[in-house]
Design a protein around this motif. Structure first.
Motif, PDB file in Angstrom:
ATOM      1  N   THR A 131      18.974   5.441  -7.083  1.00  0.00           N
ATOM      2  CA  THR A 131      18.272   6.287  -6.119  1.00  0.00           C
ATOM      3  C   THR A 131      16.768   6.244  -6.360  1.00  0.00           C
ATOM      4  OG1 THR A 131      18.495   8.421  -4.986  1.00  0.00           O
ATOM      5  CG2 THR A 131      18.220   8.520  -7.363  1.00  0.00           C
ATOM      6  N   ASP A 132      16.015   6.752  -5.386  1.00  0.00           N
ATOM      7  CA  ASP A 132      14.561   6.905  -5.522  1.00  0.00           C
ATOM      8  C   ASP A 132      14.228   8.391  -5.424  1.00  0.00           C
ATOM      9  OD1 ASP A 132      14.665   4.171  -5.171  1.00  0.00           O
ATOM     10  OD2 ASP A 132      13.261   4.106  -3.493  1.00  0.00           O
ATOM     11  N   VAL A 133      13.219   8.809  -6.173  1.00  0.00           N
ATOM     12  CA  VAL A 133      12.800  10.206  -6.171  1.00  0.00           C
ATOM     13  C   VAL A 133      11.277  10.260  -6.112  1.00  0.00           C
ATOM     14  CG1 VAL A 133      12.571  12.166  -7.750  1.00  0.00           C
ATOM     15  CG2 VAL A 133      14.814  11.174  -7.363  1.00  0.00           C
TER      16      VAL A 133
ATOM     17  N   SER B  12      19.785   1.607   1.456  1.00  0.00           N
ATOM     18  CA  SER B  12      20.548   2.406   2.411  1.00  0.00           C
ATOM     19  C   SER B  12      19.873   3.758   2.620  1.00  0.00           C
ATOM     20  CB  SER B  12      21.958   2.645   1.877  1.00  0.00           C
ATOM     21  OG  SER B  12      22.623   1.414   1.729  1.00  0.00           O
ATOM     22  N   HIS B  13      20.030   4.301   3.825  1.00  0.00           N
ATOM     23  CA  HIS B  13      19.533   5.656   4.090  1.00  0.00           C
ATOM     24  C   HIS B  13      20.746   6.582   4.163  1.00  0.00           C
ATOM     25  CE1 HIS B  13      17.767   9.119   6.034  1.00  0.00           C
ATOM     26  NE2 HIS B  13      16.570   8.608   5.803  1.00  0.00           N
ATOM     27  N   PRO B  14      20.688   7.726   3.445  1.00  0.00           N
ATOM     28  CA  PRO B  14      21.861   8.602   3.391  1.00  0.00           C
ATOM     29  C   PRO B  14      22.392   9.012   4.772  1.00  0.00           C
ATOM     30  CG  PRO B  14      20.218   9.290   1.802  1.00  0.00           C
ATOM     31  CD  PRO B  14      19.583   8.198   2.600  1.00  0.00           C
TER      32      PRO B  14
ATOM     33  N   VAL C 284       0.836  -1.209   0.000  1.00  0.00           N
ATOM     34  CA  VAL C 284       0.000   0.000   0.000  1.00  0.00           C
ATOM     35  C   VAL C 284       0.869   1.256   0.000  1.00  0.00           C
ATOM     36  CG1 VAL C 284      -2.004  -1.090   1.080  1.00  0.00           C
ATOM     37  CG2 VAL C 284      -0.249  -0.080   2.538  1.00  0.00           C
ATOM     38  N   VAL C 285       2.093   1.143  -0.529  1.00  0.00           N
ATOM     39  CA  VAL C 285       3.016   2.278  -0.454  1.00  0.00           C
ATOM     40  C   VAL C 285       2.500   3.465  -1.266  1.00  0.00           C
ATOM     41  CG1 VAL C 285       4.664   1.699  -2.304  1.00  0.00           C
ATOM     42  CG2 VAL C 285       5.488   2.764  -0.214  1.00  0.00           C
ATOM     43  N   ARG C 286       1.739   3.172  -2.326  1.00  0.00           N
ATOM     44  CA  ARG C 286       1.059   4.223  -3.091  1.00  0.00           C
ATOM     45  C   ARG C 286      -0.370   3.777  -3.348  1.00  0.00           C
ATOM     46  NH1 ARG C 286       6.234   4.546  -4.979  1.00  0.00           N
ATOM     47  NH2 ARG C 286       5.989   2.863  -6.457  1.00  0.00           N
TER      48      ARG C 286
HETATM   49  N1  SAM Z   1      13.294   2.542   2.915  1.00  0.00           N
HETATM   50  C1  SAM Z   1      13.607   2.950   1.643  1.00  0.00           C
HETATM   51  C2  SAM Z   1      13.881   4.444   1.637  1.00  0.00           C
HETATM   52  O1  SAM Z   1      14.291   4.987   2.614  1.00  0.00           O
HETATM   53  O2  SAM Z   1      13.695   5.101   0.634  1.00  0.00           O
HETATM   54  C3  SAM Z   1      12.601   2.548   0.592  1.00  0.00           C
HETATM   55  C4  SAM Z   1      11.272   2.033   1.047  1.00  0.00           C
HETATM   56  S1  SAM Z   1       9.901   2.782   0.319  1.00  0.00           S
HETATM   57  C5  SAM Z   1       8.710   1.578   0.625  1.00  0.00           C
HETATM   58  C6  SAM Z   1      10.217   2.686  -1.406  1.00  0.00           C
HETATM   59  C7  SAM Z   1      10.040   3.983  -2.135  1.00  0.00           C
HETATM   60  O3  SAM Z   1       8.676   4.269  -2.274  1.00  0.00           O
HETATM   61  C8  SAM Z   1      10.604   5.196  -1.434  1.00  0.00           C
HETATM   62  O4  SAM Z   1      11.971   5.355  -1.666  1.00  0.00           O
HETATM   63  C9  SAM Z   1       9.804   6.333  -2.000  1.00  0.00           C
HETATM   64  O5  SAM Z   1      10.459   6.911  -3.102  1.00  0.00           O
HETATM   65  C10 SAM Z   1       8.516   5.653  -2.438  1.00  0.00           C
HETATM   66  N2  SAM Z   1       7.382   6.097  -1.615  1.00  0.00           N
HETATM   67  C11 SAM Z   1       7.143   5.839  -0.317  1.00  0.00           C
HETATM   68  N3  SAM Z   1       6.014   6.443   0.084  1.00  0.00           N
HETATM   69  C12 SAM Z   1       5.523   7.107  -0.996  1.00  0.00           C
HETATM   70  C13 SAM Z   1       4.384   7.946  -1.208  1.00  0.00           C
HETATM   71  N4  SAM Z   1       3.522   8.209  -0.228  1.00  0.00           N
HETATM   72  N5  SAM Z   1       4.188   8.427  -2.453  1.00  0.00           N
HETATM   73  C14 SAM Z   1       5.051   8.171  -3.453  1.00  0.00           C
HETATM   74  N6  SAM Z   1       6.153   7.415  -3.304  1.00  0.00           N
HETATM   75  C15 SAM Z   1       6.385   6.892  -2.082  1.00  0.00           C
END
Ligand code: SAM
Ligand code: SF4
Length: 419
Positions: free
Chosen positions: A280-282, A215-217, A48-50
């Motif tokens: 990376t994630d954005v 990893s977390h920065p 359910v992250v999005r």
């Molecule tokens: N723990 C990792 C971190 O610190 O980035 C990744 C876990 S998270 C489940 C995976 C990715 O989902 C995140 O890096 C973020 O970019 C994205 N994410 C999390 N919550 C979100 C939201 N409410 N809306 C859009 N993207 C989201």
């Protein structure tokens, strides 16, 4: 023979947990069904992250309602991040579901497991091992800490025992998983860290490669960077989500670092680990993100030139601080536009980075064969395809790269590696 079916969406952690559930069911005499319709036990591992992921889970659940009506003996269980602490509410909404259990936990009909019982039977060449559950970070947009609970690390000895067993069964590469994998160990006696764990696992005979994510920065230490650089089996690949290139947005996201901190960290990593691949994630369209703030993210991607970038449009998650306190005021259309802009930008960057590999010979761990083509990954996590009639499953082979794209490489097998 009874059959089970696992439906999984979401992150690598969900996939690893499903793999483990599958192993457990097989030891209990079930065999994998090829469709949900044939199964006696059906487990949904949800994400359910999005909102888009949540919608897929809800649609899947609705489709199972009629299946259960037709086949009342079918057992349905729901796990993953849709399962919150209010199980009674879930039971009311989905009365046709027999069992609910939290992500990372065992099904309620299973009270304990023997060591090694959760390991995949089929010993995949590359296996995943969760080493720390939960997350203590509470980024303002993220639902994960509410669903997966506080951080809990597994002892080094237990993880090492699992890796040895996997290697005995034929696995060559192991990826250690955690939401913040570099938080590993702070809750264990003696507070070992990820560098200690990597050091221990690096000495396991027969293991070829070690990876870890995410990893977390703020948690990535010089000690860890030096461990990656010095341990021969640890792959030169780091997944380091930045989320935004603007300091005010990072603050509102509660990420606890600035763009300057992040840039310094990347410089240190690249200096100490030559040839390292960074991903990376954005998130685009975070509440109140202006055009200018968005461009700072684009500029950061152009400057740092990551190997891969996962881009997501902000999705408000009920229960998080951002959803409660900040208005989701960037339109869906604008979010899509920003997402496309970054995807195009990154496609160009990945094209250039991968094109430099043309003509080089890379070591690939062969993971599978599909439609006549073998595929596997390099130490820097590049996906490589090659056609060859030999049997290469689970082997480390040298592949000469003949074609590149932003997403993968193609080549021809050269010499076999000795190991
Ligand atoms: N723990 C990792 C971190 O610190 O980035 C990744 C876990 S998270 C489940 C995976 C990715 O989902 C995140 O890096 C973020 O970019 C994205 N994410 C999390 N919550 C979100 C939201 N409410 N809306 C859009 N993207 C989201
Ligand atoms: Fe979510 Fe942040 Fe934890 Fe990653 S570090 S799981 S983004 S709360």
């Amino acid at each position: 023979m009874l059959q089970y079916y696992l439906w999984t969406i979401g992150c690598q952690m969900n996939k690893a947990e499903s793999e483990r559930l599958g192993s457990l069911f097989e030891q209990q005499g079930y065999q994998a069904a090829s469709t949900a319709e044939e199964a006696d036990l059906l487990v949904l591992n949800s994400c359910v992250v999005r909102q888009s992921a949540e919608n897929r889970v809800i649609n899947k659940l609705s489709s199972l309602k009629s299946l259960k009506r037709r086949r009342p003996n079918l057992t349905i269980a729901l796990t993953g991040c849709l399962v919150d602490s209010n199980i009674d509410r879930l039971k009311k909404s989905y009365s046709f579901v027999d069992h609910f259990f939290k992500p990372g936990e065992l099904p309620p009909w299973q009270d304990k497991t023997e060591p090694g019982q959760l390991l995949p039977h089929h010993s995949p060449p590359a296996a995943y091992i969760p080493i720390i559950q939960g997350c203590d970070n509470f980024c303002s947009y993220c639902i994960v800490p509410y669903r997966r609970g506080r951080e809990r690390s597994r002892p080094i000895a237990e993880i090492a025992c699992e890796v040895r067993e996997l290697v005995r069964r034929g696995t060559r590469e192991v990826t250690l998983l955690g939401q913040i994998v570099d938080s590993y160990g702070h809750d264990l006696p003696g507070k070992p860290d990820l560098a200690d764990l990597l050091g221990e696992l690096n000495s396991i005979d027969g293991l070829g490669r070690l990876r870890f994510l995410t990893s977390h920065p703020r948690k990535m230490s010089t000690r860890l960077i030096e461990a990656i650089a010095s341990l021969d089996k640890v792959c030169e690949q780091i997944s380091l989500p930045v989320q935004s290139g603007d300091n005010d947005i990072l603050k509102a996201m509660r990420r606890d670092y600035t763009v300057e901190n992040y840039r310094r960290l990347v410089t240190e990593i690249r200096h100490k680990i030559p040839g390292v691949a960074l991903s990376t994630d954005v998130i685009v369209g975070f509440p109140s993100e202006t055009e200018e703030q968005f461009h700072r993210t684009a500029d950061l991607l152009s400057e740092l030139r990551f190997d891969t970038v996962h881009i997501a449009a902000y999705s408000p998650r009920k229960g998080t601080v951002a959803a409660r306190e900040l208005e989701d005021n960037v339109t869906a259309e604008e979010k899509r536009k920003r997402l496309n802009t970054l995807e195009h930008l990154q496609e160009e960057i990945s094209t250039e980075i991968n094109a430099r590999l043309l003509g080089t010979t890379l070591e690939v761990l062969v993971e599978a064969r599909k439609q006549g083509k073998w595929h596997g990954r390099t130490k820097s996590d590049k996906l490589v395809f090659f056609s060859d009639n030999g049997d290469y499953l689970g082997q480390l082979v040298n592949v000469k790269i003949e074609k590149t794209s932003p997403w993968s490489l193609q080549g021809k097998v050269e010499l076999k590696s000795n190991n």
